[in-house]
Design a protein around this motif. Structure first.
Motif, short mmCIF file in Angstrom:
data_model
loop_
_atom_site.label_atom_id
_atom_site.label_comp_id
_atom_site.label_asym_id
_atom_site.label_seq_id
_atom_site.Cartn_x
_atom_site.Cartn_y
_atom_site.Cartn_z
N HIS A 3 0.87 -1.47 -0.16
CA HIS A 3 0.42 -0.42 -0.40
C HIS A 3 0.78 1.09 -0.17
O HIS A 3 1.94 1.48 0.97
CB HIS A 3 -0.80 0.00 1.26
CG HIS A 3 -1.60 -1.47 1.69
ND1 HIS A 3 -1.76 -2.40 0.85
CD2 HIS A 3 -3.69 -0.61 0.93
CE1 HIS A 3 -2.77 -3.32 1.18
NE2 HIS A 3 -3.85 -2.51 1.02
N GLY A 17 -4.81 10.20 -0.11
CA GLY A 17 -5.09 8.47 -0.42
C GLY A 17 -4.65 7.63 -0.21
O GLY A 17 -3.43 7.49 -0.10
N ILE A 26 -8.18 2.54 -1.47
CA ILE A 26 -8.96 1.86 -0.20
C ILE A 26 -9.03 2.69 0.34
O ILE A 26 -10.58 2.68 1.43
CB ILE A 26 -7.66 1.66 0.26
CG1 ILE A 26 -6.68 0.19 -0.15
CG2 ILE A 26 -7.74 0.59 1.91
CD1 ILE A 26 -7.51 -1.33 -0.99
N CYS A 27 -9.20 4.53 0.67
CA CYS A 27 -9.52 5.16 1.85
C CYS A 27 -9.00 6.38 0.52
O CYS A 27 -7.42 6.39 0.77
CB CYS A 27 -9.41 5.03 3.13
SG CYS A 27 -9.15 5.70 4.33
N LYS A 28 -9.77 7.58 1.38
CA LYS A 28 -9.18 9.11 0.65
C LYS A 28 -10.02 10.55 1.76
O LYS A 28 -11.44 9.94 2.54
CB LYS A 28 -8.81 9.05 -0.91
CG LYS A 28 -10.58 9.26 -1.32
CD LYS A 28 -10.68 9.51 -2.53
CE LYS A 28 -12.86 9.34 -3.11
NZ LYS A 28 -11.82 9.72 -5.00
N ASP A 29 -9.45 11.30 1.12
CA ASP A 29 -10.48 12.50 2.29
C ASP A 29 -9.43 13.61 2.19
O ASP A 29 -8.19 13.09 1.12
CB ASP A 29 -9.67 12.02 4.76
CG ASP A 29 -10.97 12.78 5.19
OD1 ASP A 29 -11.89 13.61 4.39
OD2 ASP A 29 -11.91 12.52 5.85
N ILE A 53 -6.26 8.76 7.87
CA ILE A 53 -6.92 8.72 6.40
C ILE A 53 -5.97 6.54 6.86
O ILE A 53 -6.73 5.20 6.86
CB ILE A 53 -6.65 8.11 4.84
CG1 ILE A 53 -4.85 8.91 4.78
CG2 ILE A 53 -7.64 9.02 4.42
CD1 ILE A 53 -4.25 8.78 3.30
N ASP A 56 -8.59 5.31 9.45
CA ASP A 56 -10.02 4.83 8.51
C ASP A 56 -9.59 3.37 8.07
O ASP A 56 -10.78 3.05 8.16
CB ASP A 56 -10.14 6.22 7.87
CG ASP A 56 -10.48 6.76 8.69
OD1 ASP A 56 -10.76 6.94 9.52
OD2 ASP A 56 -10.99 8.29 7.82
N ALA A 57 -8.63 3.82 7.54
CA ALA A 57 -8.52 1.70 6.43
C ALA A 57 -7.89 0.76 7.60
O ALA A 57 -8.04 -0.65 7.17
CB ALA A 57 -7.27 2.02 5.94
#
Lengths: 318, 318
Positions: A3, A17, A26-29, A53, A56-57
């Protein structure tokens, strides 16, 4: 699976992200940028965005194989320095070193955002499978990124890949760069809007007036929308605009003869209709028409995620 | 010390020379070309020319580490094929394979002649010490060769590096390639002569008439000679010509941001005076004037030997 984190710095917001090695987010902000504050403030915010993030992930720092940062302006990638970025008030800013004060990893890279997007498209988007490809982004300005032999080519201190500032009409329209007649002064959305406004002033009966009223302003879509409804003045605007874009694209083809030319940016939302018009122009005018290999013009495919995926791909490609 | 053979194919003659690994020509000779005959005739002559220079130099076949061939036109280097060369009547011509029928060695390479000259200048001429350099030749046409990261970059099937066919004035002068406004149609010696003739017609009192009479024709030197003697009309011709060359050079700088731009070809014989004018234009108009690194414009230094040394350097660089 490995990742990476991709960070996309813009004039108003920073996007970040987590991207896997297959180029999937996978995940973003996002967080806000404050161009008037010292850059260290933004870097700290960027770091905190990464922490968020990751959390979050459900991943840890050790799960990240590298961080890539995309930023507008001239980037001296080898030194991790933003030489100059107008809208962001950066000047010889050692962004990578500053970020590493918080992020305790060596694999942190920075590049111009158009170069990042080009690499992202090359690895995961419409550029896949090509050896050399050229990415053009048609927005407020005209940006470009060149992937040659699978790597970003940006020239000395990252100061190249400014195809928007290739003159296509000597002594022509004024450009923001100080020269006259740059491609950007004809092929950007800004130029299209200028030309649309001129045509509207000359053609009070054109459908463009009605369409612009619906949008509440003259934007880059007005002429395209009206042309599709067979408005004569609008069709002329679109024809001229395609010629301007085509002229620069053919220049770049004659210089690089890439496998593909990818078109991104707001204007590329016009889609297939638009891409086909450019392809037709290119087929007609590229050098050595009947002998040399044809070059495919395709729409960039990562769209709104190009920034994050492109930045992350920078770390993957090292 | 290793030795190589460089072969430079032209419209009228073939030049061949033995070049040592320091880029010095040990021995050279020429033979005629017969573009109307089958290519196999020329290849046999080329081989016999190689045999002759080997004998003249007192060397044997085994002393040669490789052979490089430079040829005008579009060259598919990886396959050893001349895709197309107008003046030589080549069309998908497998020149390397044909040559190997006689020359019993594997190390035989072919490339476009401007690309060879660029590589020669990069290894042994004014391009030494740079990482990326661009070579421009101003003659009948405008040729170009790009050395990126120390290697020739020519694009797909060798069909790139045609900077002469970059439009600098959309809808401008007709070019031989079918487009309008190509750099070649403004910056070649042919274009300079056209512009000189126009200025002479408009200015019957200009010194250019006397100078042209001395040369027996209007050539690329007339305007330069008269400008040095302060002739007003000639100075305008030179000023315009410098602007046209400068425009294309700055375009290429903005695209590649190389370490150096090398100028060769007949017009470069104007020397320092001429190079300085282009340098001044470049310094003024390159993108990001005060921030981005300046790019040096220099005269190519291999002159008449560029073809042979360039071709030989092709074999050295493999």
């Amino acid at each position: 699976m490995k990742h990476y984190i991709g960070i996309d710095i813009g004039g108003m917001i920073v996007k970040a992200g987590i991207v896997n090695e297959e180029g999937k987010i996978i995940c973003k902000d996002i967080c806000q940028t404050f161009p008037d504050k010292h850059y260290s403030v933004m870097v700290k915010d960027m770091y905190e965005l990464c922490v968020k993030i990751l959390s979050d992930a459900g991943l840890r720092f050790e799960d990240i194989s590298g961080v890539g940062i995309g930023c507008p302006g001239t980037i001296y990638a080898e030194k991790g320095i933003i030489t100059f970025a107008n809208n962001l008030n950066f000047h010889d800013t050692p962004l990578v070193d500053e970020f590493k004060k918080y992020w305790k990893g060596d694999a942190v890279y920075i590049e111009n955002d158009a170069n990042c997007a080009a690499l992202g498209e090359y690895l995961f988007g419409s550029g896949k499978g090509s050896r050399n490809c050229i990415f053009i982004t048609l927005g407020t300005g005209v940006g470009s990124g060149f992937i040659l032999d699978g790597k970003i080519f940006a020239g000395k201190m990252g100061a190249g890949a400014e195809a928007g500032h290739m003159v296509i009409r000597i002594d022509g329209e004024k450009c923001t760069c100080g020269r006259r007649g740059c491609w950007e002064a004809y092929a950007s959305a800004t130029a299209l809007i200028r030309d649309t406004q001129k045509a509207m002033a000359k053609n009070p009966d054109s459908l463009m007036h009605k369409i612009a009223a619906q949008y509440g302003k003259v934007n880059g879509r007005v002429a395209f929308d009206a042309a599709k409804q067979n408005d004569k003045a609008a069709k002329q605007v679109v024809k001229r605009y395609i010629k301007y874009i085509g002229c620069g694209v053919v220049n770049l083809i004659n210089i690089f003869r890439p496998d593909k030319v990818l078109i991104g940016g707001g204007i590329s939302n016009e889609g297939d209709y638009f891409i086909k018009l450019i392809q037709r122009y290119v087929n007609r005018y590229h050098y050595g028409g009947k002998i040399n290999p044809r070059v495919k013009v395709v729409r960039a495919s990562l769209l709104n995620d190009a920034g994050i995926i492109g930045a992350a791909s920078l770390a993957m490609n090292k």
